[in-house]
Design a protein around this motif. Structure first.
Motif, PDB file in Angstrom:
ATOM      1  N   LEU A  60       0.946  10.813  -8.051  1.00 39.02           N
ATOM      2  CA  LEU A  60      -0.396  10.376  -7.639  1.00 39.02           C
ATOM      3  C   LEU A  60      -0.429   8.866  -7.716  1.00 39.02           C
ATOM      4  O   LEU A  60       0.233   8.273  -8.570  1.00 39.02           O
ATOM      5  CB  LEU A  60      -1.456  10.881  -8.617  1.00 39.02           C
ATOM      6  CG  LEU A  60      -1.709  12.369  -8.692  1.00 39.02           C
ATOM      7  CD1 LEU A  60      -2.670  12.638  -9.849  1.00 39.02           C
ATOM      8  CD2 LEU A  60      -2.297  12.871  -7.388  1.00 39.02           C
ATOM      9  N   GLU A  61      -1.253   8.227  -6.890  1.00 42.28           N
ATOM     10  CA  GLU A  61      -1.367   6.774  -6.932  1.00 42.28           C
ATOM     11  C   GLU A  61      -1.917   6.302  -8.280  1.00 42.28           C
ATOM     12  O   GLU A  61      -2.487   7.090  -9.044  1.00 42.28           O
ATOM     13  CB  GLU A  61      -2.293   6.269  -5.819  1.00 42.28           C
ATOM     14  CG  GLU A  61      -1.784   6.506  -4.414  1.00 42.28           C
ATOM     15  CD  GLU A  61      -2.194   7.853  -3.855  1.00 42.28           C
ATOM     16  OE1 GLU A  61      -2.631   8.735  -4.637  1.00 42.28           O
ATOM     17  OE2 GLU A  61      -2.089   8.027  -2.633  1.00 42.28           O
ATOM     18  N   SER A  62      -1.796   4.992  -8.489  1.00 44.95           N
ATOM     19  CA  SER A  62      -2.256   4.395  -9.746  1.00 44.95           C
ATOM     20  C   SER A  62      -3.770   4.554  -9.916  1.00 44.95           C
ATOM     21  O   SER A  62      -4.517   4.672  -8.950  1.00 44.95           O
ATOM     22  CB  SER A  62      -1.901   2.906  -9.749  1.00 44.95           C
ATOM     23  OG  SER A  62      -2.497   2.249  -8.648  1.00 44.95           O
ATOM     24  N   PRO A  87       0.856  -1.184   0.000  1.00 50.65           N
ATOM     25  CA  PRO A  87       0.000   0.000   0.000  1.00 50.65           C
ATOM     26  C   PRO A  87       0.895   1.238   0.000  1.00 50.65           C
ATOM     27  O   PRO A  87       2.118   1.119   0.104  1.00 50.65           O
ATOM     28  CB  PRO A  87      -0.744  -0.110   1.329  1.00 50.65           C
ATOM     29  CG  PRO A  87       0.234  -0.788   2.229  1.00 50.65           C
ATOM     30  CD  PRO A  87       1.054  -1.717   1.340  1.00 50.65           C
ATOM     31  N   SER A  88       0.292   2.409  -0.147  1.00 45.28           N
ATOM     32  CA  SER A  88       1.091   3.634  -0.058  1.00 45.28           C
ATOM     33  C   SER A  88       1.731   3.713   1.334  1.00 45.28           C
ATOM     34  O   SER A  88       1.140   3.297   2.332  1.00 45.28           O
ATOM     35  CB  SER A  88       0.209   4.850  -0.334  1.00 45.28           C
ATOM     36  OG  SER A  88      -0.925   4.855   0.509  1.00 45.28           O
ATOM     37  N   ALA A  89       2.962   4.262   1.383  1.00 47.44           N
ATOM     38  CA  ALA A  89       3.786   4.194   2.606  1.00 47.44           C
ATOM     39  C   ALA A  89       3.544   5.390   3.527  1.00 47.44           C
ATOM     40  O   ALA A  89       4.465   6.127   3.864  1.00 47.44           O
ATOM     41  CB  ALA A  89       5.260   4.091   2.216  1.00 47.44           C
ATOM     42  N   ASN A  90       2.273   5.566   3.910  1.00 50.09           N
ATOM     43  CA  ASN A  90       1.895   6.641   4.834  1.00 50.09           C
ATOM     44  C   ASN A  90       1.060   6.036   5.948  1.00 50.09           C
ATOM     45  O   ASN A  90       0.423   5.002   5.737  1.00 50.09           O
ATOM     46  CB  ASN A  90       1.058   7.696   4.086  1.00 50.09           C
ATOM     47  CG  ASN A  90      -0.097   7.066   3.318  1.00 50.09           C
ATOM     48  OD1 ASN A  90       0.096   6.457   2.269  1.00 50.09           O
ATOM     49  ND2 ASN A  90      -1.290   7.165   3.871  1.00 50.09           N
ATOM     50  N   PRO A  91       1.015   6.687   7.134  1.00 52.19           N
ATOM     51  CA  PRO A  91       0.058   6.210   8.141  1.00 52.19           C
ATOM     52  C   PRO A  91      -1.348   6.284   7.543  1.00 52.19           C
ATOM     53  O   PRO A  91      -1.658   7.206   6.790  1.00 52.19           O
ATOM     54  CB  PRO A  91       0.221   7.204   9.295  1.00 52.19           C
ATOM     55  CG  PRO A  91       1.543   7.853   9.068  1.00 52.19           C
ATOM     56  CD  PRO A  91       1.765   7.862   7.589  1.00 52.19           C
ATOM     57  N   ARG A  95     -12.883  10.714   3.933  1.00 56.66           N
ATOM     58  CA  ARG A  95     -11.811  11.520   4.509  1.00 56.66           C
ATOM     59  C   ARG A  95     -10.521  10.725   4.434  1.00 56.66           C
ATOM     60  O   ARG A  95     -10.416   9.618   4.967  1.00 56.66           O
ATOM     61  CB  ARG A  95     -12.124  11.869   5.968  1.00 56.66           C
ATOM     62  CG  ARG A  95     -10.987  12.631   6.659  1.00 56.66           C
ATOM     63  CD  ARG A  95     -11.452  13.971   7.139  1.00 56.66           C
ATOM     64  NE  ARG A  95     -10.434  14.637   7.946  1.00 56.66           N
ATOM     65  CZ  ARG A  95      -9.759  15.699   7.516  1.00 56.66           C
ATOM     66  NH1 ARG A  95      -9.937  16.178   6.308  1.00 56.66           N
ATOM     67  NH2 ARG A  95      -8.895  16.294   8.314  1.00 56.66           N
ATOM     68  N   HIS A  96      -9.522  11.283   3.770  1.00 62.01           N
ATOM     69  CA  HIS A  96      -8.286  10.567   3.481  1.00 62.01           C
ATOM     70  C   HIS A  96      -7.264  11.633   3.133  1.00 62.01           C
ATOM     71  O   HIS A  96      -7.615  12.791   2.956  1.00 62.01           O
ATOM     72  CB  HIS A  96      -8.557   9.631   2.295  1.00 62.01           C
ATOM     73  CG  HIS A  96      -7.543   8.534   2.163  1.00 62.01           C
ATOM     74  ND1 HIS A  96      -7.495   7.470   3.008  1.00 62.01           N
ATOM     75  CD2 HIS A  96      -6.539   8.338   1.280  1.00 62.01           C
ATOM     76  CE1 HIS A  96      -6.499   6.661   2.626  1.00 62.01           C
ATOM     77  NE2 HIS A  96      -5.899   7.176   1.585  1.00 62.01           N
ATOM     78  N   TYR A  97      -5.989  11.278   3.063  1.00 57.93           N
ATOM     79  CA  TYR A  97      -4.952  12.234   2.659  1.00 57.93           C
ATOM     80  C   TYR A  97      -4.988  13.483   3.545  1.00 57.93           C
ATOM     81  O   TYR A  97      -4.735  14.596   3.086  1.00 57.93           O
ATOM     82  CB  TYR A  97      -5.130  12.667   1.189  1.00 57.93           C
ATOM     83  CG  TYR A  97      -5.292  11.521   0.239  1.00 57.93           C
ATOM     84  CD1 TYR A  97      -4.201  10.748  -0.118  1.00 57.93           C
ATOM     85  CD2 TYR A  97      -6.540  11.186  -0.272  1.00 57.93           C
ATOM     86  CE1 TYR A  97      -4.344   9.668  -0.986  1.00 57.93           C
ATOM     87  CE2 TYR A  97      -6.689  10.106  -1.140  1.00 57.93           C
ATOM     88  CZ  TYR A  97      -5.593   9.368  -1.485  1.00 57.93           C
ATOM     89  OH  TYR A  97      -5.745   8.314  -2.335  1.00 57.93           O
TER      90      TYR A  97
HETATM   91 MG    MG Z   1      -3.054   5.011   0.147  1.00 56.37          MG
END
Ligand code: MG
Ligand code: TXA
Length: 325
Positions: A180-182, A143-147, A232-234
């Protein structure tokens, strides 16, 4: 193993070999891709995959993307129909993820797919990630490497700031090219749905797949479609608002010419804005916290090309409340 975590690895043969060895031991390694940094683990090992969910604070219902070296490998993990094969031929390696029926004997650890009978799979284009997939010689869940719920990482420093000693290593290959993500697509006999806007714009998808089926980005009929697509994200730690003009006291993120604290693209170029988006959000958050600013405001972005994916991320970042995922 050193006791200083995470190890910062160089993007050369030695760093890649070290990353592959850590992954083979069940470790967690943050990896560069052309979209954003991912947090990788061996997709066949339950203990390693559990580590991803733990490090990110990710809810167990939100499945992971599996990264493989090539389409032949992908076809041993997922079932491809003619439409899926056409999309793979057009966009892999690259910033596209396909959600497809899981193949019999895929070998994936069940938590990777969060118990669904489908799998999200992608062949990334970043040369370092490709070299790592060859060296590791197996599927990597990443997954993306963020909390969970926070701003995605487009540099190794973002990864370290967000996940710190919860991970074993990060390969530092500089900033991500797409930013940006895929784009996540669900092909079926009826056509293609877009589950998440991303690095490949809608018009390019339509050019290969024909008309896009509507209703892809929201969960329909009570069925989970892209469980990570929460409202709610990012989320930065300071309120984010969209407005046409700057208000004194707020941190201003501009697009195109004009005064601003930070600018996604002074020339109004959407590919540049995409590349800069998450870095600028990280910087705006830090600036707002330092100055005690009540809010971060972002200029309007046109809803064309990559602008759709940028606006999708900004709308979720601006959604009120605590991050849900
Ligand atoms: Mg992500
Ligand atoms: O560019 C990217 O896609 C990056 C890099 C690292 O590859 N990865 C990424 O992963 O953005 P993540 O976990 O942040 O987002 C994956 C999304 C989530 O919204 C998840 O719910 C969805 O993919 N997903 C995963 N498996 C799925 C499935 N079987 N069906 C529907 N959606 C799925």
């Amino acid at each position: 193993m050193t006791d200083r975590k995470p190890e910062r690895l160089s993007p050369d043969d030695e760093g890649i070999a070290r990353a592959a060895a850590l992954l083979a031991e069940g470790g967690l390694v943050a990896v560069p891709t052309e979209t954003v940094y991912g947090l990788a683990a061996d997709a066949r090992r339950g203990d390693a995959v559990a580590g991803i969910y733990r490090a990110k604070g990710r809810p167990a219902f939100n499945p992971l993307i599996v990264h493989v070296a090539d389409t032949d490998t992908a076809r041993r993990i997922a079932r491809f129909d003619a439409g899926a094969r056409r999309l793979a031929a057009a966009f892999w390696p690259g910033p596209m993820t396909l959600v497809l029926p899981l193949a019999e004997g895929s070998g994936l650890s069940p938590p990777v797919t969060a118990g669904l009978d489908t799998v999200a799979i992608r062949v990334p284009a970043h040369p370092v990630m490709r070299a790592l997939l060859r060296a590791f010689d197996g599927p990597l869940a990443a997954p993306s490497a963020n909390p969970s719920g926070r701003i995605s990482a487009t540099t190794a420093q973002h990864v370290i700031d967000g996940l710190g000693d919860a991970i074993d290593a990060v390969i530092d290959a500089g900033p991500c090219e797409v930013g940006l993500e895929s784009t996540i697509l669900a092909p079926s006999a009826k056509g293609v749905r877009i589950l998440r806007e991303g690095g490949i714009p809608r018009a390019k998808v339509a050019g290969v797949a024909g008309p896009i089926l509507e209703g892809g980005t929201t969960a329909g009929r009570g069925r989970i479609e892209a469980p990570g697509q929460l409202e709610r994200h990012y989320a930065p730690r300071v309120a984010l608002v969209r407005r046409g003009k700057a208000v004194p006291g707020e941190i201003r993120i501009g697009f195109g010419p004009g005064p601003a604290d930070l600018n996604l693209s002074p020339s109004g170029d959407l590919a540049e804005a995409a590349r800069n988006l998450f870095r600028v959000l990280h910087e705006a958050e830090a600036l707002a916290l330092t100055r005690g600013a009540p809010a971060i405001s972002v200029a309007d972005i046109p809803e064309t090309g990559l602008g759709r994916a940028i606006n999708d991320r900004l709308a979720r970042a601006a959604h009120p409340g605590e991050p849900e995922d």
